[in-house]
Design an enzyme around this catalytic site. Structure first.
Site, short mmCIF file in Angstrom:
data_model
loop_
_atom_site.label_atom_id
_atom_site.label_comp_id
_atom_site.label_asym_id
_atom_site.label_seq_id
_atom_site.Cartn_x
_atom_site.Cartn_y
_atom_site.Cartn_z
N LYS A 43 0.85 -1.20 0.00
CA LYS A 43 0.00 0.00 0.00
C LYS A 43 0.89 1.25 0.00
CE LYS A 43 -1.51 2.51 3.37
NZ LYS A 43 -1.55 3.86 2.80
N CYS A 100 14.41 10.71 5.39
CA CYS A 100 14.43 10.28 6.80
C CYS A 100 15.78 10.50 7.43
CB CYS A 100 13.99 8.83 6.91
SG CYS A 100 14.91 7.73 5.82
N THR A 159 3.03 6.65 13.70
CA THR A 159 2.29 5.56 13.05
C THR A 159 2.96 4.22 13.34
OG1 THR A 159 1.75 7.13 11.30
CG2 THR A 159 1.24 4.84 10.87
N GLY A 160 4.28 4.21 13.41
CA GLY A 160 5.01 2.96 13.69
C GLY A 160 4.53 2.30 14.97
N GLY A 163 7.62 4.89 7.71
CA GLY A 163 6.78 6.07 7.93
C GLY A 163 7.18 6.74 9.23
N SER A 164 6.23 7.42 9.84
CA SER A 164 6.55 8.20 11.03
C SER A 164 6.59 7.31 12.28
CB SER A 164 5.50 9.30 11.21
OG SER A 164 4.24 8.69 11.42
N GLU A 191 10.77 1.13 9.85
CA GLU A 191 11.77 2.16 9.56
C GLU A 191 11.09 3.50 9.76
OE1 GLU A 191 14.84 1.75 9.24
OE2 GLU A 191 15.07 -0.35 8.68
N GLU A 200 11.50 16.72 14.47
CA GLU A 200 11.88 16.39 13.10
C GLU A 200 11.04 17.26 12.15
OE1 GLU A 200 10.33 12.73 11.43
OE2 GLU A 200 12.10 12.47 10.16
P1 NAD Z 1 3.04 8.20 7.99
O1 NAD Z 1 3.41 7.38 9.16
O2 NAD Z 1 2.01 9.24 8.14
O3 NAD Z 1 2.52 7.29 6.79
C1 NAD Z 1 3.28 6.21 6.28
C2 NAD Z 1 2.34 5.19 5.67
O4 NAD Z 1 1.57 4.61 6.73
C3 NAD Z 1 1.35 5.74 4.67
O5 NAD Z 1 1.20 4.80 3.63
C4 NAD Z 1 0.06 5.84 5.49
O6 NAD Z 1 -1.12 5.76 4.71
C5 NAD Z 1 0.19 4.63 6.39
N1 NAD Z 1 -0.58 4.70 7.64
C6 NAD Z 1 -1.05 5.79 8.28
N2 NAD Z 1 -1.68 5.43 9.42
C7 NAD Z 1 -1.59 4.07 9.49
C8 NAD Z 1 -2.01 3.10 10.45
N3 NAD Z 1 -2.67 3.45 11.57
N4 NAD Z 1 -1.72 1.81 10.23
C9 NAD Z 1 -1.02 1.44 9.12
N5 NAD Z 1 -0.61 2.31 8.17
C10 NAD Z 1 -0.89 3.62 8.36
O7 NAD Z 1 4.42 8.78 7.45
P2 NAD Z 1 4.64 9.78 6.24
O8 NAD Z 1 4.17 11.12 6.71
O9 NAD Z 1 4.10 9.19 5.00
O10 NAD Z 1 6.24 9.78 6.11
C11 NAD Z 1 7.06 10.68 6.79
C12 NAD Z 1 7.77 9.99 7.92
O11 NAD Z 1 8.40 8.81 7.44
C13 NAD Z 1 8.88 10.82 8.51
O12 NAD Z 1 8.83 10.74 9.91
C14 NAD Z 1 10.15 10.15 8.02
O13 NAD Z 1 11.27 10.34 8.84
C15 NAD Z 1 9.73 8.73 7.92
N6 NAD Z 1 10.55 7.99 6.95
C16 NAD Z 1 11.40 7.05 7.42
C17 NAD Z 1 12.21 6.35 6.54
C18 NAD Z 1 13.15 5.30 7.06
O14 NAD Z 1 13.63 4.49 6.29
N7 NAD Z 1 13.43 5.25 8.33
C19 NAD Z 1 12.13 6.61 5.19
C20 NAD Z 1 11.24 7.59 4.72
C21 NAD Z 1 10.44 8.26 5.63
#
Ligand code: NAD
Length: 472
Positions: free
Chosen positions: A170, A277, A225-226, A221-222, A243, A374
């Site tokens: 997704k 990130c 959310t993680g 992602g963030s 990640e 961040e």
């Molecule tokens: P986000 O956590 O908002 O979203 C990431 C993904 O998770 C999206 O596809 C979103 O639809 C999905 N999502 C949202 N809520 C969810 C839930 N409850 N359950 C499952 N999936 C859900 O993050 P973002 O705003 O898309 O990305 C930015 C963040 O990602 C920043 O904090 C950045 O540092 C981090 N990031 C980390 C890496 C890494 O490798 N460590 C790489 C790129 C980005």
């Protein structure tokens, strides 16, 4: 293949649309320019069922055949480079240079990862043969963010496929289009059900994390959310790789030539409009060269063009979405409110588009929001230090620990500092030196598990120990 319309999901080898759609916004114009399917739970169930049905045959194929198909993904990206680049610019905002970097890096990543094989360890002990091998997990649920959508997709699907898993992926609802088109391009290359792509909102992500037909979640992602992903995946004890975010520090020692390192420092902080990130998010500079580095950085930044990524000559595009735009604006407003000095930028232009000028804050207090949060957008604080132990403490004074960098003519000294940083990756005298062979991970709340390298590959497997004792 058309890249400007007909965005569909890939489920069981078929392109599938949905009665419901969601608009995709061009961040440079704030206009909806395309619609993506908004998957129902039934779509997800079908995708998971297809992935489970495809799994036994895919896992049973010789690894050489799976490797070949991952190379075919690279070829597909290379053959359609222009289309993917144009789409990345439209949905993500990045300029042509950034888009080309992403597509080329993704293709290279597939080719590199396709060279991995699964290790087998064999021991002969006390008349017994013990074999430690690795078997695929089954269906991997992959969830990606909006900063580098194709690269994040490839970081997950290439190792998952080589290891013998099938996938339901997704993309972020902000940047689903290039991902959907890559699915379409792979429709006739990968066997039906091996790679399924579903698009939708955050709720769809949550359905994936608690779906009983999925064995592992690979999430980028963030951090916020993680945490939710880990909690939701716990109901079925899924394996998880997370990640997440970071607040990465760079430490610049007084023995460097400011002019020589400033281009690398600049792009380390601002590449992809600082939506990386592992970008430099706090820049600690020794007081002896603080003014010189600050001056050179500002001079360099003045030569960089921010604008609509679709226009020629634009180096940095807008921030990708309104939510992030508001977040970065609020950090800048907080700095203004507290009287921090901006060496550059700090004024948000009126008009359409989520544009933030390159903004550099001059030595704000260590506890200010622009330092501790961040930004994930183009505002970076420069911070002064004069004591090494103290700056290492300041760099580590965060709940996250993703990346970091040290800059010095004395690489031995830099190495000693690197070892003291509580982060998964430290680069010395450069940034973003990624390799598919080098393990990537987050310490503390920057993640769980690892990606890349053989360790990253093995996260897509279960370990199995078989002990053979012949009958006497
Ligand atoms: P986000 O956590 O908002 O979203 C990431 C993904 O998770 C999206 O596809 C979103 O639809 C999905 N999502 C949202 N809520 C969810 C839930 N409850 N359950 C499952 N999936 C859900 O993050 P973002 O705003 O898309 O990305 C930015 C963040 O990602 C920043 O904090 C950045 O540092 C981090 N990031 C980390 C890496 C890494 O490798 N460590 C790489 C790129 C980005």
């Amino acid at each position: 293949m058309k890249f400007d319309s007909d965005f569909a999901m890939l489920i069981n080898g078929q392109l599938v649309t949905s009665d419901k759609t969601m608009g995709v916004i061009n961040p440079a114009t704030e206009e909806v320019f395309a619609q993506m399917p908004d998957a129902s739970h039934e779509h997800l169930d079908k995708a998971v069922a297809a992935a489970n049905a495809a799994f036994p045959a895919w896992a049973a194929r010789p690894i050489a055949e799976r490797q070949e198909m991952v190379v075919a993904i690279a070829k597909c990206l290379e053959d359609n480079r222009d289309g993917f680049c144009r789409l990345l610019t439209l949905e993500q905002g990045k300029g042509r240079g950034g888009a080309e970097y992403e597509v080329d890096a993704s293709a290279g990543w597939c080719r590199g990862t396709a060279e991995f094989t699964l290790p087998v360890e064999i021991m002969e002990e006390d008349g017994r043969r013990t074999e430690i091998r690795h078997t695929p997990i089954g269906v991997v649920g992959a969830i990606t963010p909006w900063n580098v959508p194709i690269l994040m997709m490839v970081w997950k699907i290439a190792p998952a496929l080589v290891a013998g898993n099938t996938i339901v992926l997704k993309p972020s609802p902000y940047t689903p289009l290039a991902t959907l088109k890559l699915g379409e391009a792979l429709k006739d290359i990968l066997p039906a059900g091996v790679l399924n792509i579903v698009s939708g909102g955050n709720e769809l992500g949550q359905w994936i994390t608690n779906h009983p037909g999925i064995g592992k979640v690979s999430f980028t992602g963030s951090t916020v959310t993680g945490r939710k992903v880990m909690e939701s995946a716990s109901a079925t004890l899924k394996r998880v790789t997370l990640e997440l975010g970071g607040n990465d520090a760079a430490i610049v020692l007084p023995d460097v030539d400011p002019k020589a390192i400033v281009p690398a420092l600049f792009w380390g902080a601002f590449f992809n409009s600082a939506q990386v990130c592992v970008a430099i998010k706090r820049l600690y500079i020794h007081e002896d060269i603080y003014d010189a580095v600050a001056r050179e950085l500002v001079e360099y930044a003045k030569g960089v063009t921010v604008g609509d990524g679709a226009k020629q000559g634009v180096d940095l595009g807008p921030v990708q979405n309104k939510m992030q735009f508001e977040k970065v604006k609020s950090l800048i407003a907080d700095s203004h409110g507290k009287g921090h000095k901006f060496l550059l930028g700090g004024d948000i232009p009126d008009g359409k588009g989520y544009f933030i000028p390159i903004s550099i804050v001059d030595n704000p207090p260590e506890d200010s929001r622009v330092v501790v949060e961040e930004a994930f957008g183009p505002v970076v604080p420069l911070l002064k230090f004069n004591d090494l132990d103290d700056v290492i403490k300041r760099a580590n004074n965060t709940d996250t620990g993703l990346g970091g960098s040290v800059w010095s003519a004395d690489t031995d000294k830099a190495y000693e500092i690197a070892k003291k940083l509580e982060t998964g990756t430290v680069w010395i005298n450069e940034m973003f030196a990624f390799s598919h062979k080098a393990t990537f991970s987050g310490h503390k709340q920057s993640g769980v598990g690892v990606e890349h390298g053989i360790e990253g590959l093995l996260e897509f497997t279960n370990t199995q120990t078989i002990t053979v004792k012949a009958l006497a």
